[in-house]
Design a protein around this motif. Structure first.
Motif, PDB file in Angstrom:
ATOM      1  N   ASP A 258       0.842  -1.195   0.000  1.00  0.00           N
ATOM      2  CA  ASP A 258       0.000   0.000   0.000  1.00  0.00           C
ATOM      3  C   ASP A 258       0.878   1.247   0.000  1.00  0.00           C
ATOM      4  N   SER A 259       0.764   2.065  -1.039  1.00  0.00           N
ATOM      5  CA  SER A 259       1.615   3.257  -1.152  1.00  0.00           C
ATOM      6  C   SER A 259       1.337   4.270  -0.049  1.00  0.00           C
ATOM      7  N   ARG A 260       0.159   4.196   0.563  1.00  0.00           N
ATOM      8  CA  ARG A 260      -0.187   5.147   1.629  1.00  0.00           C
ATOM      9  C   ARG A 260       0.551   4.850   2.928  1.00  0.00           C
ATOM     10  N   ASN A 261       1.181   3.690   3.005  1.00  0.00           N
ATOM     11  CA  ASN A 261       1.979   3.367   4.191  1.00  0.00           C
ATOM     12  C   ASN A 261       3.160   4.323   4.346  1.00  0.00           C
ATOM     13  N   ARG A 262       3.677   4.801   3.226  1.00  0.00           N
ATOM     14  CA  ARG A 262       4.932   5.547   3.249  1.00  0.00           C
ATOM     15  C   ARG A 262       4.861   6.770   4.164  1.00  0.00           C
ATOM     16  N   ALA A 263       3.778   7.531   4.079  1.00  0.00           N
ATOM     17  CA  ALA A 263       3.674   8.755   4.875  1.00  0.00           C
ATOM     18  C   ALA A 263       3.519   8.464   6.361  1.00  0.00           C
ATOM     19  N   ALA A 264       3.058   7.252   6.693  1.00  0.00           N
ATOM     20  CA  ALA A 264       2.834   6.898   8.103  1.00  0.00           C
ATOM     21  C   ALA A 264       3.938   6.008   8.666  1.00  0.00           C
ATOM     22  N   MET A 265       5.014   5.785   7.887  1.00  0.00           N
ATOM     23  CA  MET A 265       6.086   4.911   8.357  1.00  0.00           C
ATOM     24  C   MET A 265       6.838   5.579   9.506  1.00  0.00           C
ATOM     25  N   LEU A 266       7.086   4.813  10.554  1.00  0.00           N
ATOM     26  CA  LEU A 266       7.693   5.353  11.774  1.00  0.00           C
ATOM     27  C   LEU A 266       9.210   5.212  11.763  1.00  0.00           C
ATOM     28  N   ALA A 267       9.864   6.142  12.448  1.00  0.00           N
ATOM     29  CA  ALA A 267      11.298   6.069  12.685  1.00  0.00           C
ATOM     30  C   ALA A 267      11.525   6.035  14.191  1.00  0.00           C
ATOM     31  N   ASN A 268      12.589   5.364  14.601  1.00  0.00           N
ATOM     32  CA  ASN A 268      12.900   5.265  16.023  1.00  0.00           C
ATOM     33  C   ASN A 268      12.996   6.665  16.632  1.00  0.00           C
ATOM     34  N   GLY A 269      12.276   6.903  17.723  1.00  0.00           N
ATOM     35  CA  GLY A 269      12.311   8.202  18.380  1.00  0.00           C
ATOM     36  C   GLY A 269      11.157   9.117  18.037  1.00  0.00           C
ATOM     37  N   ASP A 270      10.269   8.706  17.115  1.00  0.00           N
ATOM     38  CA  ASP A 270       9.094   9.525  16.792  1.00  0.00           C
ATOM     39  C   ASP A 270       8.186   9.649  18.010  1.00  0.00           C
ATOM     40  N   LEU A 271       7.623  10.834  18.197  1.00  0.00           N
ATOM     41  CA  LEU A 271       6.690  11.085  19.293  1.00  0.00           C
ATOM     42  C   LEU A 271       5.266  10.992  18.762  1.00  0.00           C
ATOM     43  N   LEU A 272       4.454  10.162  19.403  1.00  0.00           N
ATOM     44  CA  LEU A 272       3.080   9.921  18.969  1.00  0.00           C
ATOM     45  C   LEU A 272       2.100  10.329  20.060  1.00  0.00           C
ATOM     46  N   ILE A 273       0.895  10.768  19.632  1.00  0.00           N
ATOM     47  CA  ILE A 273      -0.191  11.112  20.549  1.00  0.00           C
ATOM     48  C   ILE A 273      -1.472  10.474  20.020  1.00  0.00           C
ATOM     49  N   SER A 274      -2.244   9.838  20.901  1.00  0.00           N
ATOM     50  CA  SER A 274      -3.540   9.291  20.470  1.00  0.00           C
ATOM     51  C   SER A 274      -4.535  10.430  20.333  1.00  0.00           C
ATOM     52  N   ARG A 275      -5.315  10.416  19.262  1.00  0.00           N
ATOM     53  CA  ARG A 275      -6.254  11.512  19.041  1.00  0.00           C
ATOM     54  C   ARG A 275      -7.709  11.121  19.291  1.00  0.00           C
ATOM     55  N   ALA A 276      -7.962   9.859  19.610  1.00  0.00           N
ATOM     56  CA  ALA A 276      -9.323   9.412  19.905  1.00  0.00           C
ATOM     57  C   ALA A 276      -9.261   8.242  20.873  1.00  0.00           C
ATOM     58  N   ASN A 277     -10.116   8.291  21.891  1.00  0.00           N
ATOM     59  CA  ASN A 277     -10.220   7.204  22.861  1.00  0.00           C
ATOM     60  C   ASN A 277     -11.251   7.616  23.900  1.00  0.00           C
ATOM     61  N   THR A 278     -11.320   6.901  25.009  1.00  0.00           N
ATOM     62  CA  THR A 278     -12.133   7.368  26.122  1.00  0.00           C
ATOM     63  C   THR A 278     -11.514   8.654  26.665  1.00  0.00           C
ATOM     64  N   ARG A 279     -12.274   9.413  27.442  1.00  0.00           N
ATOM     65  CA  ARG A 279     -11.734  10.669  27.971  1.00  0.00           C
ATOM     66  C   ARG A 279     -10.528  10.420  28.867  1.00  0.00           C
ATOM     67  N   GLU A 280     -10.523   9.308  29.551  1.00  0.00           N
ATOM     68  CA  GLU A 280      -9.395   8.992  30.417  1.00  0.00           C
ATOM     69  C   GLU A 280      -8.113   8.730  29.629  1.00  0.00           C
ATOM     70  N   LEU A 281      -8.250   8.145  28.433  1.00  0.00           N
ATOM     71  CA  LEU A 281      -7.078   7.681  27.680  1.00  0.00           C
ATOM     72  C   LEU A 281      -6.721   8.545  26.480  1.00  0.00           C
ATOM     73  N   VAL A 282      -7.609   9.430  26.045  1.00  0.00           N
ATOM     74  CA  VAL A 282      -7.327  10.232  24.863  1.00  0.00           C
ATOM     75  C   VAL A 282      -6.104  11.122  25.116  1.00  0.00           C
ATOM     76  N   GLY A 283      -5.291  11.283  24.082  1.00  0.00           N
ATOM     77  CA  GLY A 283      -4.132  12.161  24.184  1.00  0.00           C
ATOM     78  C   GLY A 283      -2.920  11.552  24.852  1.00  0.00           C
ATOM     79  N   LEU A 284      -2.935  10.236  25.118  1.00  0.00           N
ATOM     80  CA  LEU A 284      -1.739   9.608  25.667  1.00  0.00           C
ATOM     81  C   LEU A 284      -0.604   9.696  24.647  1.00  0.00           C
ATOM     82  N   ALA A 285       0.607   9.807  25.155  1.00  0.00           N
ATOM     83  CA  ALA A 285       1.761  10.024  24.281  1.00  0.00           C
ATOM     84  C   ALA A 285       2.832   8.971  24.531  1.00  0.00           C
ATOM     85  N   GLY A 286       3.712   8.808  23.555  1.00  0.00           N
ATOM     86  CA  GLY A 286       4.821   7.875  23.720  1.00  0.00           C
ATOM     87  C   GLY A 286       5.854   8.042  22.635  1.00  0.00           C
ATOM     88  N   ILE A 287       7.099   7.753  22.971  1.00  0.00           N
ATOM     89  CA  ILE A 287       8.207   7.765  22.014  1.00  0.00           C
ATOM     90  C   ILE A 287       8.312   6.383  21.383  1.00  0.00           C
TER      91      ILE A 287
END
Length: 403
Positions: A258-287
């Motif tokens: 799938d060519s659309r994978n390319r833009a979402a491919m991760l590199a070691n050290g990328d910082l991610l945030i969840s944008r949807a979940n329960t109110r308790e869990l939304v916005g959790l982050a991780g390296i």
């Protein structure tokens, strides 16, 4: 509703039965009436954890409220809504008065036919989880629900009750070790969490919008359809972002071409945030840390790229700390508490205090030293859970007999 079976490869060739024929009750709870102080406790999704039932996550329920569904010892609790939490299960065994809310389903086994632990092991197994996701989850990724009609018609293997009981005893012994490790881990994390809060409170920098420390707006990932077979490309599940940061606990196989994978491919050290979940869990982050194969992040996460003035590891600390977490939870929007959202603008408008790079590195050094013991406990627990999974697979298929 057509019958479908959980596809456990049966070496023992046990008889099979529908869930509704081995359960006295299969029902979701009702909307709770919360109060601050009550002997009646409400069981929600937070109570159903990977390692078992967490009574500390219950809330008080108004004794005047009627038409409630009470949990009994031996009930199997199954989370029934919400990406990242749906499908999680545990066996209830607490003493006291507990009711379940509308996000949790009770399966009450007929003990003459099926052991609660056996049933829960089936649901929790890789075969059970794939089955639930393929046949029992309905709705879009933003509002996933458990279909009761599909669940009750599920066909499961049912060995003799005595054998089920012996298997349960073996797994309960492992679970006891797991619970002790989890309790120790939680205590250590509370101590480290207090240290992190103290360090961040000591930062004297002026509070600014997070956008000042980003190289651009956060970008959503991509969610291709999961496939059963190994393709060489993985995708993170929402559960990989936890209150402890990134943990590779939910990885999915996705198409590699799938060519659309390319833009979402991760590199070691990328910082991610969840944008949807329960109110308790939304916005959790991780390296993100390398998982051993090319990996993409899903549409329900955003990738955040910091500027030269901010270390991603320091921003992760800020995003997981209570003051910023409260901002995220207050800004999240949605019609149901089981699925609220934030967006790129929400993240950029967060108010943070980012000191000079030297101070960021000093704080990160202190935190790394404090976290080393926590990480050792976590790795010990993960090894135990891998052992438990292998043991459960052997017992579930009949490959290993319990004397």
């Amino acid at each position: 509703m057509p019958e479908r079976r959980i596809g456990v490869p049966q070496i023992a060739h046990w008889p099979e039965m529908r869930l509704d024929s081995v359960c006295e009750l299969i029902s979701r709870g009702t909307a709770p009436a919360y109060v601050d102080d009550s002997p009646i406790r409400v069981i929600g999704q937070r109570c159903v954890r990977e390692w078992g039932f967490d009574a500390s996550a219950t809330r008080g329920h108004d004794p005047r409220a009627l038409n409630v569904l009470r949990a009994k010892t031996g009930d199997v609790l199954l989370n029934s809504t919400g990406a990242g939490t749906i499908g999680r299960s545990c066996v209830f065994g607490e003493v006291g008065d507990f009711v379940v809310d509308s996000h949790v389903t009770i399966l009450r086994p007929a003990l003459a036919k099926i052991n609660p632990r056996w049933m829960e092991m089936l649901l929790r197994s890789p075969w059970g989880q794939r089955y639930l996701e393929a046949h029992c989850f309905t709705g879009s990724t933003n509002q996933v629900e458990l279909s009761r009609s599909e669940l009750v018609s599920t066909v499961v293997p049912v060995p003799p009750v005595a054998e089920q009981r012996r298997i349960a005893e073996v797994l309960d012994a492992v679970d006891h070790q797991d619970a002790m490790l989890e309790a120790c881990l939680k205590k250590k994390e509370v101590i480290v969490g207090g240290l992190i809060s103290s360090l961040l409170d000591s930062v004297s920098s002026v509070e600014s919008e997070l956008s000042s420390f980003l190289s651009g707006p956060p970008k959503n990932g991509y969610s291709p359809v999961e496939v059963d077979n190994w393709t060489g490309v993985k995708a993170l599940g929402l559960s990989c972002l936890t209150p402890r940061g990134f943990r590779p606990v939910q990885l999915k196989n996705v198409p590699s071409g799938d060519s659309r994978n390319r833009a979402a491919m991760l590199a070691n050290g990328d910082l991610l945030i969840s944008r949807a979940n329960t109110r308790e869990l939304v916005g959790l982050a991780g390296i993100y840390r390398d998982v051993g194969a090319p990996c993409i992040y899903p549409d329900l996460m955003m990738r955040v790229t910091t500027s030269a003035q901010c270390l991603p590891e320091f921003l992760e600390l800020q995003l997981l700390e209570g003051r910023v977490r409260r901002q995220i939870q207050a800004m999240a929007q949605g019609t149901s508490e089981s699925m609220v959202k934030i967006n790129s603008r929400t993240v950029m408008e967060l108010r943070v205090r980012i000191p000079e790079l030297a101070e960021q590195r000093r704080i990160l050094g202190i935190v790394a030293a404090a976290r080393s013991e926590v990480e050792s406990l976590y790795q010990e627990r993960q090894r135990l859970r891998l052992l438990k999974q292998g043991l459960a697979d052997d017992l579930l298929t009949g490959r290993t007999k319990v004397a």
